[in-house]
Each structure stands twice: as structure tokens, then as C-alpha cells.
Design a protein around this motif. Structure first.
Motif, PDB file in Angstrom:
ATOM      1  N   GLU A  33     -13.125  -7.329  10.300  1.00 18.02           N
ATOM      2  CA  GLU A  33     -13.810  -7.246   9.014  1.00 18.02           C
ATOM      3  C   GLU A  33     -13.657  -8.550   8.238  1.00 18.02           C
ATOM      4  O   GLU A  33     -14.621  -9.047   7.643  1.00 18.02           O
ATOM      5  N   MET A  34     -12.459  -9.128   8.279  1.00 19.46           N
ATOM      6  CA  MET A  34     -12.235 -10.404   7.583  1.00 19.46           C
ATOM      7  C   MET A  34     -13.015 -11.530   8.248  1.00 19.46           C
ATOM      8  O   MET A  34     -13.484 -12.443   7.564  1.00 19.46           O
ATOM      9  N   PHE A  35     -13.159 -11.463   9.537  1.00 20.92           N
ATOM     10  CA  PHE A  35     -13.944 -12.468  10.254  1.00 20.92           C
ATOM     11  C   PHE A  35     -15.397 -12.419   9.768  1.00 20.92           C
ATOM     12  O   PHE A  35     -16.008 -13.467   9.504  1.00 20.92           O
ATOM     13  N   HIS A  36     -15.935 -11.224   9.611  1.00 21.64           N
ATOM     14  CA  HIS A  36     -17.305 -11.083   9.121  1.00 21.64           C
ATOM     15  C   HIS A  36     -17.430 -11.555   7.667  1.00 21.64           C
ATOM     16  O   HIS A  36     -18.421 -12.189   7.294  1.00 21.64           O
ATOM     17  N   LEU A  37     -16.420 -11.272   6.861  1.00 21.87           N
ATOM     18  CA  LEU A  37     -16.429 -11.757   5.479  1.00 21.87           C
ATOM     19  C   LEU A  37     -16.386 -13.293   5.437  1.00 21.87           C
ATOM     20  O   LEU A  37     -17.054 -13.919   4.607  1.00 21.87           O
ATOM     21  N   SER A  75     -10.473 -22.195   5.809  1.00 22.46           N
ATOM     22  CA  SER A  75      -9.937 -22.777   7.042  1.00 22.46           C
ATOM     23  C   SER A  75      -9.456 -21.657   7.961  1.00 22.46           C
ATOM     24  O   SER A  75      -9.137 -20.553   7.517  1.00 22.46           O
ATOM     25  N   GLU A  76      -9.407 -21.954   9.245  1.00 18.14           N
ATOM     26  CA  GLU A  76      -8.998 -20.921  10.213  1.00 18.14           C
ATOM     27  C   GLU A  76      -7.542 -20.513  10.004  1.00 18.14           C
ATOM     28  O   GLU A  76      -7.201 -19.337  10.128  1.00 18.14           O
ATOM     29  N   ASP A  77      -6.685 -21.472   9.642  1.00 17.17           N
ATOM     30  CA  ASP A  77      -5.278 -21.146   9.367  1.00 17.17           C
ATOM     31  C   ASP A  77      -5.158 -20.182   8.185  1.00 17.17           C
ATOM     32  O   ASP A  77      -4.367 -19.239   8.224  1.00 17.17           O
ATOM     33  N   MET A  78      -5.965 -20.413   7.159  1.00 15.23           N
ATOM     34  CA  MET A  78      -5.946 -19.532   5.989  1.00 15.23           C
ATOM     35  C   MET A  78      -6.453 -18.137   6.363  1.00 15.23           C
ATOM     36  O   MET A  78      -5.889 -17.123   5.932  1.00 15.23           O
ATOM     37  N   LEU A  79      -7.474 -18.081   7.174  1.00 18.41           N
ATOM     38  CA  LEU A  79      -8.027 -16.807   7.608  1.00 18.41           C
ATOM     39  C   LEU A  79      -7.025 -16.029   8.462  1.00 18.41           C
ATOM     40  O   LEU A  79      -6.860 -14.818   8.295  1.00 18.41           O
ATOM     41  N   VAL A 110      -5.403 -12.379   7.515  1.00 17.82           N
ATOM     42  CA  VAL A 110      -5.450 -11.249   8.440  1.00 17.82           C
ATOM     43  C   VAL A 110      -4.040 -10.701   8.648  1.00 17.82           C
ATOM     44  O   VAL A 110      -3.821  -9.482   8.621  1.00 17.82           O
ATOM     45  N   LEU A 111      -3.079 -11.579   8.847  1.00 19.38           N
ATOM     46  CA  LEU A 111      -1.701 -11.140   9.087  1.00 19.38           C
ATOM     47  C   LEU A 111      -1.127 -10.362   7.902  1.00 19.38           C
ATOM     48  O   LEU A 111      -0.474  -9.335   8.089  1.00 19.38           O
ATOM     49  N   ILE A 112      -1.386 -10.825   6.691  1.00 20.60           N
ATOM     50  CA  ILE A 112      -0.810 -10.116   5.543  1.00 20.60           C
ATOM     51  C   ILE A 112      -1.558  -8.819   5.252  1.00 20.60           C
ATOM     52  O   ILE A 112      -1.041  -7.950   4.553  1.00 20.60           O
ATOM     53  N   SER A 113      -2.746  -8.659   5.805  1.00 22.99           N
ATOM     54  CA  SER A 113      -3.488  -7.419   5.567  1.00 22.99           C
ATOM     55  C   SER A 113      -3.176  -6.334   6.604  1.00 22.99           C
ATOM     56  O   SER A 113      -3.613  -5.195   6.442  1.00 22.99           O
ATOM     57  N   LEU A 114      -2.411  -6.680   7.634  1.00 25.94           N
ATOM     58  CA  LEU A 114      -2.087  -5.685   8.662  1.00 25.94           C
ATOM     59  C   LEU A 114      -1.156  -4.609   8.097  1.00 25.94           C
ATOM     60  O   LEU A 114      -0.322  -4.887   7.234  1.00 25.94           O
ATOM     61  N   PRO A 115      -1.273  -3.373   8.582  1.00 26.18           N
ATOM     62  CA  PRO A 115      -0.408  -2.292   8.081  1.00 26.18           C
ATOM     63  C   PRO A 115       1.044  -2.455   8.520  1.00 26.18           C
ATOM     64  O   PRO A 115       1.377  -3.311   9.349  1.00 26.18           O
ATOM     65  N   ASN A 116       1.917  -1.633   7.981  1.00 27.12           N
ATOM     66  CA  ASN A 116       3.360  -1.725   8.241  1.00 27.12           C
ATOM     67  C   ASN A 116       3.725  -1.527   9.707  1.00 27.12           C
ATOM     68  O   ASN A 116       4.761  -2.006  10.157  1.00 27.12           O
ATOM     69  N   GLN A 117       2.903  -0.818  10.470  1.00 27.57           N
ATOM     70  CA  GLN A 117       3.203  -0.602  11.888  1.00 27.57           C
ATOM     71  C   GLN A 117       3.233  -1.926  12.661  1.00 27.57           C
ATOM     72  O   GLN A 117       3.825  -2.020  13.726  1.00 27.57           O
ATOM     73  N   PHE A 118       2.605  -2.966  12.101  1.00 27.61           N
ATOM     74  CA  PHE A 118       2.545  -4.258  12.774  1.00 27.61           C
ATOM     75  C   PHE A 118       3.644  -5.213  12.300  1.00 27.61           C
ATOM     76  O   PHE A 118       3.555  -6.410  12.518  1.00 27.61           O
ATOM     77  N   SER A 119       4.685  -4.689  11.666  1.00 29.13           N
ATOM     78  CA  SER A 119       5.726  -5.570  11.121  1.00 29.13           C
ATOM     79  C   SER A 119       6.421  -6.379  12.220  1.00 29.13           C
ATOM     80  O   SER A 119       6.694  -7.567  12.043  1.00 29.13           O
ATOM     81  N   GLN A 120       6.703  -5.751  13.358  1.00 27.59           N
ATOM     82  CA  GLN A 120       7.338  -6.474  14.468  1.00 27.59           C
ATOM     83  C   GLN A 120       6.404  -7.570  15.001  1.00 27.59           C
ATOM     84  O   GLN A 120       6.844  -8.660  15.360  1.00 27.59           O
ATOM     85  N   PHE A 121       5.133  -7.281  15.018  1.00 29.04           N
ATOM     86  CA  PHE A 121       4.118  -8.243  15.460  1.00 29.04           C
ATOM     87  C   PHE A 121       4.094  -9.452  14.528  1.00 29.04           C
ATOM     88  O   PHE A 121       4.047 -10.602  14.979  1.00 29.04           O
ATOM     89  N   LYS A 122       4.163  -9.221  13.222  1.00 36.33           N
ATOM     90  CA  LYS A 122       4.170 -10.312  12.243  1.00 36.33           C
ATOM     91  C   LYS A 122       5.415 -11.180  12.401  1.00 36.33           C
ATOM     92  O   LYS A 122       5.349 -12.412  12.326  1.00 36.33           O
ATOM     93  N   ILE A 123       6.548 -10.522  12.634  1.00 41.40           N
ATOM     94  CA  ILE A 123       7.801 -11.266  12.807  1.00 41.40           C
ATOM     95  C   ILE A 123       7.723 -12.169  14.023  1.00 41.40           C
ATOM     96  O   ILE A 123       8.125 -13.340  13.972  1.00 41.40           O
ATOM     97  N   SER A 124       7.190 -11.644  15.112  1.00 40.17           N
ATOM     98  CA  SER A 124       7.097 -12.475  16.330  1.00 40.17           C
ATOM     99  C   SER A 124       6.157 -13.664  16.122  1.00 40.17           C
ATOM    100  O   SER A 124       6.399 -14.764  16.629  1.00 40.17           O
TER     101      SER A 124
END
Length: 139
Positions: free
Chosen positions: A2-6, A18-22, A26-40
């Protein structure tokens, strides 16, 4: 996605992110279930492109679905519903007292042992005072 389309819509309006900003958004909009994914991601030195992030998110989502355990709760009822509740009440701290009350013979209205409630003169007087009809005589 959805953010890619925006981001594409913003690009059409000459407001390019910029792609880094995008990737960061995306990372900060992910739900709490992805916390381990964000850490990695944050522990790595290399940065991902938006396409890489999307593919890794899909993989992580599949992994989370597989890790999710399914459970079912079983409930049943007893045929002796009333008896069970009555037994539970008797087992309380006053169980001894309740047992004595059941074994007791005599009048429950005036506590005398020489008659029962239906023959109690005090009970009949009370009923008359309340305007209740007389009890039928026993045969």
C-alpha cells in the motif's frame, strides 16, 4: 504494498520519497508481530531495497502463519446440573451446619421438636396475620 502505491502516486505529483525513507516508513508501520523482523533488519549493516523488503515481509508473514498454533476449547455439561450445584453448595464452610439442618426433625418455623411446621400454632397464626389461606388438613 500500500505504501509503495502511495509513493507512486506522490511521484506522479512530483513529490518523490527516497527509497531509504520509504523502507523506513514501511518498517515502522509493520504490526507488533514483526518486532523480531525489525530487530534483525536494524542489526544488519546492509540496507534493503523496497522490493527486497516486500519479499522478506512476505516470507516473515508465512513464517508467522506456520508458527501460529491452533487450539480448540472443549466444554461439556453434566446431566445432573442441579445436583452438582447443590453438592458444591454443601461442600462450603457451612457444610456441617447444612448437614445438621437436613437431619433435623421437628418444626422449621419455631424450632420445637414436638411437631412439624404444618402443625405449628405459631405458623398458622403468622399465616392468618398475613392474610394467607389456611393449609389443607392432612388425611
Amino acid at each position: 504494498m500500500e505504501m509503495f502505491h502511495l509513493a507512486l502516486q506522490l511521484k506522479a505529483l512530483n513529490l518523490e520519497l527516497s527509497e531509504d525513507m520509504l523502507v523506513h516508513l514501511v518498517l515502522i508501520s509493520l504490526p507488533n508481530q514483526f518486532s523480531q523482523f525489525k530487530i534483525s533488519y536494524n542489526c544488519q549493516k546492509e540496507k534493503w531495497s523496497l522490493n527486497e523488503l516486500i519479499s522478506y515481509c512476505v516470507q516473515e508473514e508465512e513464517r508467522l502463519k506456520q508458527d501460529k498454533t491452533e487450539s480448540a476449547h472443549y466444554a461439556s455439561t453434566s446431566k445432573d446440573k442441579g445436583k452438582k450445584r447443590m453438592n458444591e453448595a454443601v461442600k462450603g464452610p457451612n457444610a456441617k451446619k447444612n448437614k445438621q439442618d437436613k437431619d433435623k426433625k421437628g418444626c422449621f418455623f419455631c424450632d420445637k421438636d414436638d411437631h412439624v411446621k404444618k402443625d405449628c400454632p405459631k405458623y398458622h397464626a403468622w399465616r392468618a396475620k398475613k392474610g394467607l389461606p389456611e393449609l389443607p388438613k392432612a388425611k
